[in-house]
Design a protein around this motif. Structure first.
Motif, PDB file in Angstrom:
ATOM      1  N   MET A   1       0.845  -1.188   0.000  1.00  0.00           N
ATOM      2  CA  MET A   1       0.000   0.000   0.000  1.00  0.00           C
ATOM      3  C   MET A   1       0.881   1.238   0.000  1.00  0.00           C
ATOM      4  SD  MET A   1      -3.182   0.881   2.554  1.00  0.00           S
ATOM      5  CE  MET A   1      -2.186   1.047   4.022  1.00  0.00           C
ATOM      6  N   ALA A   2       0.479   2.237  -0.748  1.00  0.00           N
ATOM      7  CA  ALA A   2       1.278   3.443  -0.873  1.00  0.00           C
ATOM      8  C   ALA A   2       1.353   4.195   0.443  1.00  0.00           C
ATOM      9  CB  ALA A   2       0.658   4.345  -1.944  1.00  0.00           C
ATOM     10  N   GLU A   3       2.428   4.956   0.624  1.00  0.00           N
ATOM     11  CA  GLU A   3       2.503   5.851   1.764  1.00  0.00           C
ATOM     12  C   GLU A   3       1.519   7.000   1.564  1.00  0.00           C
ATOM     13  OE1 GLU A   3       4.228   5.468   4.557  1.00  0.00           O
ATOM     14  OE2 GLU A   3       4.856   3.511   3.797  1.00  0.00           O
ATOM     15  N   THR A   4       1.214   7.673   2.656  1.00  0.00           N
ATOM     16  CA  THR A   4       0.245   8.756   2.597  1.00  0.00           C
ATOM     17  C   THR A   4       0.622   9.769   1.524  1.00  0.00           C
ATOM     18  OG1 THR A   4      -0.111   8.488   4.950  1.00  0.00           O
ATOM     19  CG2 THR A   4      -0.909  10.524   3.963  1.00  0.00           C
ATOM     20  N   ALA A   7       0.040   8.432  -2.234  1.00  0.00           N
ATOM     21  CA  ALA A   7      -1.356   8.381  -2.650  1.00  0.00           C
ATOM     22  C   ALA A   7      -1.935   9.781  -2.746  1.00  0.00           C
ATOM     23  CB  ALA A   7      -2.160   7.528  -1.670  1.00  0.00           C
ATOM     24  N   LEU A  40      -5.651   6.845   4.843  1.00  0.00           N
ATOM     25  CA  LEU A  40      -4.527   7.619   4.326  1.00  0.00           C
ATOM     26  C   LEU A  40      -5.001   8.980   3.833  1.00  0.00           C
ATOM     27  CD1 LEU A  40      -2.475   5.002   2.272  1.00  0.00           C
ATOM     28  CD2 LEU A  40      -1.964   5.928   4.535  1.00  0.00           C
ATOM     29  N   ALA A  58      -6.077   4.674  -6.919  1.00  0.00           N
ATOM     30  CA  ALA A  58      -6.044   3.562  -5.955  1.00  0.00           C
ATOM     31  C   ALA A  58      -5.426   2.328  -6.604  1.00  0.00           C
ATOM     32  CB  ALA A  58      -7.452   3.262  -5.453  1.00  0.00           C
ATOM     33  N   THR A  61      -1.579   2.860  -7.343  1.00  0.00           N
ATOM     34  CA  THR A  61      -0.724   2.932  -6.153  1.00  0.00           C
ATOM     35  C   THR A  61      -0.930   1.764  -5.204  1.00  0.00           C
ATOM     36  OG1 THR A  61      -2.357   4.284  -4.961  1.00  0.00           O
ATOM     37  CG2 THR A  61      -0.672   5.464  -6.242  1.00  0.00           C
ATOM     38  N   THR A  63      -3.537   1.226  -3.360  1.00  0.00           N
ATOM     39  CA  THR A  63      -4.151   1.742  -2.133  1.00  0.00           C
ATOM     40  C   THR A  63      -5.603   1.301  -2.054  1.00  0.00           C
ATOM     41  OG1 THR A  63      -2.758   3.717  -2.338  1.00  0.00           O
ATOM     42  CG2 THR A  63      -4.594   3.823  -0.783  1.00  0.00           C
ATOM     43  N   GLY A  82      -7.080   2.908   3.481  1.00  0.00           N
ATOM     44  CA  GLY A  82      -6.574   3.559   2.286  1.00  0.00           C
ATOM     45  C   GLY A  82      -7.274   4.866   1.999  1.00  0.00           C
TER      46      GLY A  82
END
Length: 955
Positions: A1-4, A7, A40, A58, A61, A63, A82
């Motif tokens: 999952m992407a970092e904040t 995303a 996120l 989404a 990335t 997410t 997410g």
């Protein structure tokens, strides 16, 4: 999952409205469930294209994406780690109403009440009506397959959705509907349905399971509705309703509309206990009602304790009741059926209610069930999690008996209610989640409860969905083959698990991410006592269960008639300006995630008017005005404060100084000079668009002529303490004078309480609202000490200004608790309350007088306005009672940065009402309300004392 940042950066690059600040993440970390899952980022799309763009980000990335409507999900199906997509902010339009086809097209964020308002002129409505109908969205109802109280007549949501427009996880648009013959159709879903691992292939392996384990009774909604994917009854629309956002993203829905019967009558049946009510429900349903709702006396007792006996209309004898609605187009036939049911001998007592206003009050009790049940009969916090189980209706009575045994064996108490006609039970339980073993005890109970409902052939969920609360428990209900079928369906639609992961398939543990687990009591260095929450601010702010009544608009639906909450949300439509949004942020404070001084905290609290509407209108009894005062106290104690705190927050001090030095004329003159006036407003932190009330030439206290030396009967009149507030004293002494005349005419002799020093007492209200609580305690402690001797002698204390009177009735327990405070609180009366208790007193004849009544918010929330309503009715006045806030709310509306919201709040009810009745007398006991009206319309208004005072020159 992407970092904040990854995303959020990609979402912003796509031109989307993105919120990833601490405030937004706190607000959207919870819905109406047990769970706290900070996202996120939050996206609020304005079009289908923006929804598609969000889904693309989404996907690219990796997410997860969770769809969210009003956030009233009780099972935790509207929170995710997410991207949370909030459809309620911008995608809430009714696109079309076709009265001939009896259908409507809506965006997913359309509020149920908005759809009803659009359909009503055509004589039709959307059938399902969950208790959250004033604020829940159609998209959320589709996600959960919601039902509501009248599902006996109108069915579930899937019975009332004829078509959907959706986006799959891969971005494909799917459209479902009906052809001219009413047969289900779909386009765009061929790959999902017919691929080698598609839905039809999955179902081919599980036909027997789908035919035998699902759709066994009306409220079985746990799991996927795979029965609608069987070849003999294939209907993709109905299969997707209730999938909790895990299979696709809804972007538009076509719903079926129904006609509303012309006549509705409520039959209330009383039973010895809730088990007896459950046993009787099938016999009641045989009478053909549109609704059959069960209610335990333990829930009604909570309401009576919180709002007084008058809050509950007369009920038949019993320890539990069934509220049964009989409806039809022939009034005589409906009444005949109602009386036949009442006389059928199904309970210990019965009552037929054909008055619509009384029936509405009864239904409001039922609609507030989730909030009222937020405190258990043991007066402990009560939680959802097992709030939606259903069993075949003919087994409900036995299930209720076993369920009571189960809760007792776990040391829990509850107040059940629900849709008894269909076997669905709602309940909140006082699970000890705050204890060290709280999560383990939650799991133990849920497992036992799941086994019990499975023994009865029931469903974990009857309308709320499984969500995070129950998905892990599905193996107790379904076979391994059924679970494999659900997993295959999920994989066909969403092979990468992008949509609402942790729900239904590959579920998160039921005891993970529970909001209150691990949150210790928060009692350190608090200014308020929080007597109803064991002195614990953590318990107080967690009263908010997220049911979202603060997001409801009472105007079009009457759903919250007589309510105030929440004026700032109605003005801005921003979650942060709702009671729930603010509570969520304060929950982060008691968790240690945010400091008192964090900008997120003050951004959320800034537009709180401290109206106390939530304290009475929110069924959980939360009190954001108190929490805001605490937050301001904690932030600014021994620190430099905003300018308005020194000027407006200490206004009684300055007013008393002006009066003592006889400076009223000079101050009024200076304020009238353009340049000087502007400078003085700026120095006080007051918006330059505001006018400032003029000081009276002489304060009331300086002109008061007592007929006697003190609290002794004079000329046959009984003594009463007149609590003269700073506003009536310094700015509007005629109101105080009129109060004196009315009291004397009624046989009372008022006297003013005095203390040593400056001779005045004060409630400290302005210090309280600005969070100067150390000073407020000192002031209020002196006042209580001054008033207590008269109260001890049985002398009533009557207030003039509702907000100050409310301090003596309520805030006194928070700030200076003790026997004297209790005594003073019990002795406090409003003018109407005192007159109603005066033997032989009758109001003057007000026949022919048209009134627009604006009850002060604190009058409504703390004191209660019923005594005033009864007095005016007895007097013969024609009254239009407003239920909203005036928008000024003490210092709030005059402070810099609040003017636009203050005016927007006034425009909700007050200004339209007075504009529509130019000849009416405006009744407004609150100084703020009168000031707001004079400022925005130049319209005079009167206090009740002035209206009743025969000597009033305008009388």
């Amino acid at each position: 999952m992407a970092e904040t940042t990854d995303a959020a950066r990609a979402l912003r690059a796509a031109g989307l409205e993105v919120h990833d600040d601490a405030l937004s993440r706190a607000m959207y970390s919870s819905d109406a469930s047990l769970y706290r899952v900070p996202p996120l980022a939050v996206v609020r799309p304005r079009s289908v294209e923006e929804v598609a763009a969000t889904l693309r980000v989404a996907r690219e990335t990796g997410t997860p994406l969770t769809s969210r409507g009003a956030g009233t999900s009780v099972a935790g199906n509207a929170v995710g780690r997410g991207i949370v997509v909030d459809f309620s902010r911008h995608l809430g339009r009714v696109l079309d109403v076709d009265p001939e086809a009896r259908t409507a097209r809506v965006e997913p964020g359309t509020v149920h009440a908005v759809l009803q308002r659009a359909a009503a002129p055509h004589g039709v409505r959307f059938g399902p009506d969950p208790s959250t109908h004033p604020r829940c969205t159609i998209g959320g109802m589709i996600g959960n397959n919601a039902c509501g109280a009248r599902s006996l007549a109108y069915g579930r949501t899937d019975d009332n959705v004829t078509g959907l427009r959706l986006l799959l996880a891969d971005g494909t648009e799917v459209v479902t509907g009906r052809d001219a013959e009413g047969r289900p159709t779909q386009s765009g879903a061929d790959a999902v349905l017919d691929g080698p691992h598609g839905v039809r292939a999955v179902m081919g392996h599980h036909l027997g399971t789908a035919r035998t384990e699902l759709d066994r009774f009306g409220r079985q909604v746990s799991g996927y509705a795979a029965q609608h994917l069987l070849p003999e009854r294939f209907d993709l629309t109905r299969a997707l309703v209730g999938s909790e956002g895990t299979l696709a993203v809804v972007t538009e829905a076509t719903v079926r509309l129904v006609t509303d019967p012309a006549c509705r009558v409520v039959v209330v049946l009383g039973f010895a206990d809730i088990v007896a009510a459950g046993h009787a429900a099938p016999a009641v349903v045989a009478h053909g009602p549109t609704s059959c709702e069960g209610l335990d006396s333990r829930l009604v007792d909570v309401l009576r304790e919180r709002r007084g006996p008058a809050a509950v209309p007369p009920l038949p004898d019993g320890g539990a009741w069934l509220f049964v609605e009989i409806a039809g187009d022939d009034a005589v036939e409906v009444l005949d059926r109602a009386h036949a049911l009442a006389g059928a001998g199904l309970g210990v007592d019965a009552r037929v209610v054909d008055d619509p206003a009384t029936a509405a009050r009864l239904w409001r009790i039922r609609e507030d069930g989730a909030g009222l049940a937020g405190r258990s009969p043991a007066d402990l916090p009560a939680w959802p999690g097992w709030e939606d189980a259903a069993v075949p209706p003919d087994r409900l009575g036995d299930y209720l008996a076993r369920f009571d045994e189960l809760t007792a064996s776990h040391g829990l108490s509850s107040a059940p209610y629900g849709h008894f006609g269909e076997g669905c039970l709602h309940v909140r339980l006082d699970l000890p989640l705050q204890h060290r073993d709280g999560a383990a005890r939650l799991r133990a109970f849920l497992v036992d409860a799941a086994r019990l409902v499975a023994d009865f052939g029931g469903s974990l969920s009857g309308e709320h969905g499984d969500g995070r609360a129950r998905s892990e428990l599905l193996p107790h209900l379904y076979s391994a083959d059924a679970l494999a079928m659900f997993a295959g369906i999920k994989h066909a639609f969403d092979p990468d698990g992008l949509l609402n992961p942790g729900v239904l398939v590959d579920p998160d543990p039921v005891d993970a991410d529970v909001r209150v687990v691990g949150v210790p009591p928060f009692r350190r260095q608090l200014a308020m006592a929080y007597p109803h929450d064991d002195g614990d601010l953590a318990q107080a702010v967690h009263r908010c269960t997220g049911v979202g009544k603060c997001r409801a608009d009472p105007r079009p639906t009457g759903a919250a008639a007589g309510g105030v909450m929440c004026p700032s949300y109605l003005a801005t439509r921003e979650e942060k300006d709702s009671t729930r949004g603010r509570a969520r942020v304060l929950q982060e404070v008691v968790r240690g995630e945010l400091a008192w001084s964090d900008p997120a905290v003050h951004d959320a609290l800034d537009l709180c008017l401290s109206c106390k509407g939530c304290a009475s209108d929110c069924p959980t009894g939360i009190d954001l005005a108190t929490y805001k005062s605490e937050a301001l106290h904690q932030t600014y104690r021994r620190r430099l404060r905003p300018r308005s705190h020194y000027a407006l927050g200490r206004l009684p001090l300055w007013a008393r100084l002006v009066g003592r030095l006889r400076l009223a004329g000079l101050v009024n003159l200076l304020m009238g000079l353009p340049l000087v006036g502007r400078l003085m407003l700026a120095a006080a932190g007051v918006d330059r668009r505001r006018s400032v009330p003029r000081f009276a030439r002489r304060p009331f206290r300086a002109t008061f002529d007592p007929s006697g030396p003190g609290p002794e009967p004079v000329e046959g009149r009984r003594p009463v303490v007149l609590f003269v507030d700073s506003f009536s004293d310094a700015f509007d002494p005629e109101v105080a004078a009129a109060t004196v005349r009315v009291l004397r005419a009624a046989g009372w002799e008022p006297f003013l309480p005095e203390r040593d020093g400056d001779g005045a007492v004060c409630c400290g209200l302005t210090w309280i609202t600005t969070g100067q609580l150390d000073a407020a305690k000192r002031i209020l402690r002196r006042t209580v000490r001054t008033l207590a001797p008269a109260a001890r002698d049985g002398v009533p204390i009557v207030g003039i200004e509702p907000s100050c009177t409310a301090v003596l009735r309520s805030d006194v327990h928070e700030l200076v608790p003790g026997p004297d405070a209790d005594l003073v609180s019990r002795s406090v009366r409003t003018l109407a309350e005192l007159l109603a208790q005066t033997p032989g007193w009758r109001p003057p004849d007000l026949s022919g007088v048209e009134l627009v009544a604006q009850p002060h918010c604190h009058h409504h929330a703390v004191l209660g306005w019923q005594a005033d309503a009864d007095l005016l009715a007895t007097a013969g006045a024609t009254v239009t009672r407003l239920s909203g806030c005036c928008g000024l709310a003490g210092n709030f509306g005059v402070e810099v940065g609040h003017h636009e919201v203050s005016v927007a709040v006034a425009e909700q009810q007050l200004l339209p009402a007075v504009d529509a009745a130019p000849e009416a007398v405006v009744l407004a006991d609150g100084f703020s309300c009168r000031t707001q009206l004079a400022d925005l319309r130049g319209r005079p208004s009167r206090h009740l004392a002035q209206l009743l005072d025969a000597a009033d020159p305008q009388g």
